[in-house]
Motif scaffolding. Sequence first.
Motif, PDB file in Angstrom:
ATOM      1  N   ASN A 173       0.842  -1.196   0.000  1.00  0.00           N
ATOM      2  CA  ASN A 173       0.000   0.000   0.000  1.00  0.00           C
ATOM      3  C   ASN A 173       0.879   1.249   0.000  1.00  0.00           C
ATOM      4  O   ASN A 173       1.974   1.256   0.559  1.00  0.00           O
ATOM      5  N   ALA A 174       0.367   2.300  -0.618  1.00  0.00           N
ATOM      6  CA  ALA A 174       1.072   3.591  -0.633  1.00  0.00           C
ATOM      7  C   ALA A 174       0.189   4.625   0.033  1.00  0.00           C
ATOM      8  O   ALA A 174      -0.988   4.754  -0.317  1.00  0.00           O
ATOM      9  N   THR A 175       0.758   5.351   0.987  1.00  0.00           N
ATOM     10  CA  THR A 175       0.020   6.405   1.679  1.00  0.00           C
ATOM     11  C   THR A 175       0.755   7.713   1.543  1.00  0.00           C
ATOM     12  O   THR A 175       1.966   7.787   1.752  1.00  0.00           O
ATOM     13  N   MET A 176       0.035   8.750   1.174  1.00  0.00           N
ATOM     14  CA  MET A 176       0.634  10.076   1.088  1.00  0.00           C
ATOM     15  C   MET A 176      -0.313  11.074   1.740  1.00  0.00           C
ATOM     16  O   MET A 176      -1.532  10.861   1.759  1.00  0.00           O
ATOM     17  N   ARG A 230      -9.326   1.121  -5.744  1.00  0.00           N
ATOM     18  CA  ARG A 230      -8.215   0.895  -4.797  1.00  0.00           C
ATOM     19  C   ARG A 230      -7.790   2.170  -4.074  1.00  0.00           C
ATOM     20  O   ARG A 230      -6.784   2.161  -3.348  1.00  0.00           O
ATOM     21  N   LEU A 231      -8.525   3.238  -4.250  1.00  0.00           N
ATOM     22  CA  LEU A 231      -8.189   4.514  -3.617  1.00  0.00           C
ATOM     23  C   LEU A 231      -9.072   4.764  -2.405  1.00  0.00           C
ATOM     24  O   LEU A 231     -10.276   4.507  -2.431  1.00  0.00           O
ATOM     25  N   ARG A 232      -8.426   5.283  -1.364  1.00  0.00           N
ATOM     26  CA  ARG A 232      -9.166   5.717  -0.182  1.00  0.00           C
ATOM     27  C   ARG A 232      -8.634   7.083   0.210  1.00  0.00           C
ATOM     28  O   ARG A 232      -7.429   7.266   0.390  1.00  0.00           O
ATOM     29  N   THR A 265     -10.839  18.443   8.217  1.00  0.00           N
ATOM     30  CA  THR A 265     -10.859  19.897   8.038  1.00  0.00           C
ATOM     31  C   THR A 265     -10.351  20.634   9.272  1.00  0.00           C
ATOM     32  O   THR A 265      -9.868  21.757   9.158  1.00  0.00           O
ATOM     33  N   SER A 266     -10.437  19.997  10.435  1.00  0.00           N
ATOM     34  CA  SER A 266      -9.940  20.663  11.658  1.00  0.00           C
ATOM     35  C   SER A 266      -8.421  20.762  11.628  1.00  0.00           C
ATOM     36  O   SER A 266      -7.843  21.711  12.161  1.00  0.00           O
ATOM     37  N   LYS A 267      -7.787  19.796  10.996  1.00  0.00           N
ATOM     38  CA  LYS A 267      -6.327  19.807  10.877  1.00  0.00           C
ATOM     39  C   LYS A 267      -5.873  20.291   9.511  1.00  0.00           C
ATOM     40  O   LYS A 267      -4.671  20.363   9.233  1.00  0.00           O
ATOM     41  N   LYS A 268      -6.830  20.599   8.638  1.00  0.00           N
ATOM     42  CA  LYS A 268      -6.512  21.018   7.269  1.00  0.00           C
ATOM     43  C   LYS A 268      -5.562  20.007   6.627  1.00  0.00           C
ATOM     44  O   LYS A 268      -4.496  20.364   6.113  1.00  0.00           O
ATOM     45  N   SER A 269      -5.982  18.757   6.638  1.00  0.00           N
ATOM     46  CA  SER A 269      -5.122  17.725   6.061  1.00  0.00           C
ATOM     47  C   SER A 269      -5.962  16.652   5.387  1.00  0.00           C
ATOM     48  O   SER A 269      -7.136  16.451   5.705  1.00  0.00           O
ATOM     49  N   SER A 270      -5.311  15.966   4.448  1.00  0.00           N
ATOM     50  CA  SER A 270      -5.948  14.878   3.711  1.00  0.00           C
ATOM     51  C   SER A 270      -4.914  13.798   3.472  1.00  0.00           C
ATOM     52  O   SER A 270      -3.705  14.058   3.455  1.00  0.00           O
ATOM     53  N   SER A 271      -5.403  12.584   3.295  1.00  0.00           N
ATOM     54  CA  SER A 271      -4.489  11.502   2.942  1.00  0.00           C
ATOM     55  C   SER A 271      -5.076  10.705   1.791  1.00  0.00           C
ATOM     56  O   SER A 271      -6.286  10.614   1.632  1.00  0.00           O
ATOM     57  N   LEU A 272      -4.173  10.155   0.981  1.00  0.00           N
ATOM     58  CA  LEU A 272      -4.552   9.278  -0.119  1.00  0.00           C
ATOM     59  C   LEU A 272      -3.865   7.947   0.096  1.00  0.00           C
ATOM     60  O   LEU A 272      -2.645   7.890   0.266  1.00  0.00           O
ATOM     61  N   LEU A 273      -4.659   6.898   0.101  1.00  0.00           N
ATOM     62  CA  LEU A 273      -4.133   5.536   0.224  1.00  0.00           C
ATOM     63  C   LEU A 273      -4.425   4.790  -1.065  1.00  0.00           C
ATOM     64  O   LEU A 273      -5.568   4.773  -1.536  1.00  0.00           O
ATOM     65  N   ILE A 274      -3.373   4.203  -1.620  1.00  0.00           N
ATOM     66  CA  ILE A 274      -3.528   3.327  -2.781  1.00  0.00           C
ATOM     67  C   ILE A 274      -3.229   1.913  -2.305  1.00  0.00           C
ATOM     68  O   ILE A 274      -2.120   1.632  -1.835  1.00  0.00           O
ATOM     69  N   THR A 275      -4.203   1.041  -2.379  1.00  0.00           N
ATOM     70  CA  THR A 275      -4.002  -0.328  -1.905  1.00  0.00           C
ATOM     71  C   THR A 275      -3.525  -1.228  -3.044  1.00  0.00           C
ATOM     72  O   THR A 275      -3.779  -0.954  -4.226  1.00  0.00           O
ATOM     73  N   ALA A 276      -2.811  -2.283  -2.664  1.00  0.00           N
ATOM     74  CA  ALA A 276      -2.367  -3.303  -3.620  1.00  0.00           C
ATOM     75  C   ALA A 276      -1.748  -2.662  -4.857  1.00  0.00           C
ATOM     76  O   ALA A 276      -2.221  -2.855  -5.980  1.00  0.00           O
ATOM     77  N   SER A 277      -0.700  -1.881  -4.641  1.00  0.00           N
ATOM     78  CA  SER A 277      -0.134  -1.067  -5.725  1.00  0.00           C
ATOM     79  C   SER A 277       0.368  -1.933  -6.889  1.00  0.00           C
ATOM     80  O   SER A 277       0.758  -3.085  -6.715  1.00  0.00           O
ATOM     81  N   ARG A 278       0.358  -1.314  -8.056  1.00  0.00           N
ATOM     82  CA  ARG A 278       0.811  -1.949  -9.294  1.00  0.00           C
ATOM     83  C   ARG A 278       1.887  -1.077  -9.923  1.00  0.00           C
ATOM     84  O   ARG A 278       1.966   0.113  -9.649  1.00  0.00           O
ATOM     85  N   ALA A 279       2.661  -1.645 -10.810  1.00  0.00           N
ATOM     86  CA  ALA A 279       3.695  -0.868 -11.495  1.00  0.00           C
ATOM     87  C   ALA A 279       3.091   0.329 -12.215  1.00  0.00           C
ATOM     88  O   ALA A 279       3.705   1.401 -12.278  1.00  0.00           O
ATOM     89  N   ALA A 280       1.872   0.177 -12.713  1.00  0.00           N
ATOM     90  CA  ALA A 280       1.206   1.259 -13.435  1.00  0.00           C
ATOM     91  C   ALA A 280       0.830   2.431 -12.539  1.00  0.00           C
ATOM     92  O   ALA A 280       0.460   3.502 -13.036  1.00  0.00           O
ATOM     93  N   TYR A 307       1.671  12.286  -7.581  1.00  0.00           N
ATOM     94  CA  TYR A 307       0.311  12.490  -7.089  1.00  0.00           C
ATOM     95  C   TYR A 307       0.221  13.864  -6.439  1.00  0.00           C
ATOM     96  O   TYR A 307       1.068  14.239  -5.622  1.00  0.00           O
ATOM     97  N   PHE A 308      -0.807  14.610  -6.828  1.00  0.00           N
ATOM     98  CA  PHE A 308      -0.985  15.976  -6.332  1.00  0.00           C
ATOM     99  C   PHE A 308      -2.338  16.111  -5.650  1.00  0.00           C
ATOM    100  O   PHE A 308      -3.349  15.634  -6.169  1.00  0.00           O
ATOM    101  N   CYS A 309      -2.324  16.803  -4.528  1.00  0.00           N
ATOM    102  CA  CYS A 309      -3.599  17.202  -3.947  1.00  0.00           C
ATOM    103  C   CYS A 309      -3.865  18.642  -4.377  1.00  0.00           C
ATOM    104  O   CYS A 309      -2.939  19.399  -4.666  1.00  0.00           O
ATOM    105  N   ALA A 310      -5.128  18.997  -4.430  1.00  0.00           N
ATOM    106  CA  ALA A 310      -5.507  20.345  -4.823  1.00  0.00           C
ATOM    107  C   ALA A 310      -6.716  20.772  -4.014  1.00  0.00           C
ATOM    108  O   ALA A 310      -7.761  20.114  -4.057  1.00  0.00           O
TER     109      ALA A 310
END
Lengths: 109, 115
Positions: free
Chosen positions: A18-21, A60-62, A67-82, A87-90
């Motif tokens: 898994n990849a978490t950012m 596969r995205l979560r 909003t209280s911490k002004k933060s977000s996370s993106l989790l990609i499960t079971a990552s693939r080479a593709a 990855y950008f947040c906006a």
Amino acid sequence: SQQGEEDPQALSIQEGENATMNCSYKTSINNLQWYRQNSGRGLVHLILIRSNEREKHSGRLRVTLDTSKKSSSLLITASRAADTASYFCAGAGDYKLSFGAGTTVTVRA
Amino acid sequence: GAGVSQSPSNKVTEKGKDVELRCDPISGHTALYWYRQSLGQGLEFLIYFQGNSAPDKSGLPSDRFSAERTGGSVSTLTIQRTQQEDSAVYLCASSFYRDSNQPQHFGDGTRLSIL
């Protein structure tokens, strides 16, 4: 000016892991969006989470939003080479998007 | 076309020359955005067009930069008297209408190199 920062700047994982950012933003937003950019290409919209939502799933995205911490996370499960890309947040105000500097993800086969 | 189209894909020019970058948005999209992406950086907003409304030019870095959108469709971004710091990838995006809940659809960009 950029909305915020992303962490980590770079991430290298093995296929299947898994990849978490994380993303922090500075001002109030209507929603937060995540985009993917493959080398030499434009950005592709992945997922949008509204300011009144806390978690959202798409395949596969979560995505989470605190909003209280002004933060977000993106989790990609079971990552693939593709999934190798940047990855950008906006953060979205009325109509403008303010982008972070991005996380570069490398998925090793 | 199926997506946002930008031309040229690459442009190399000498310092001091003028350059013109073109963007064809997705048919039916009324909102059009220009961004600049410097090496290893996120995207910097430049200008926004929505229908026949006055554009939001608040992101243009200097008066050497200008943009227009003819007939509510094709847009051109012009940089006059280019400087080396103008070297970047210029990305265009469009969306269905002016609403932050609409995802933006991006072209592949024009990579501009100023010698």
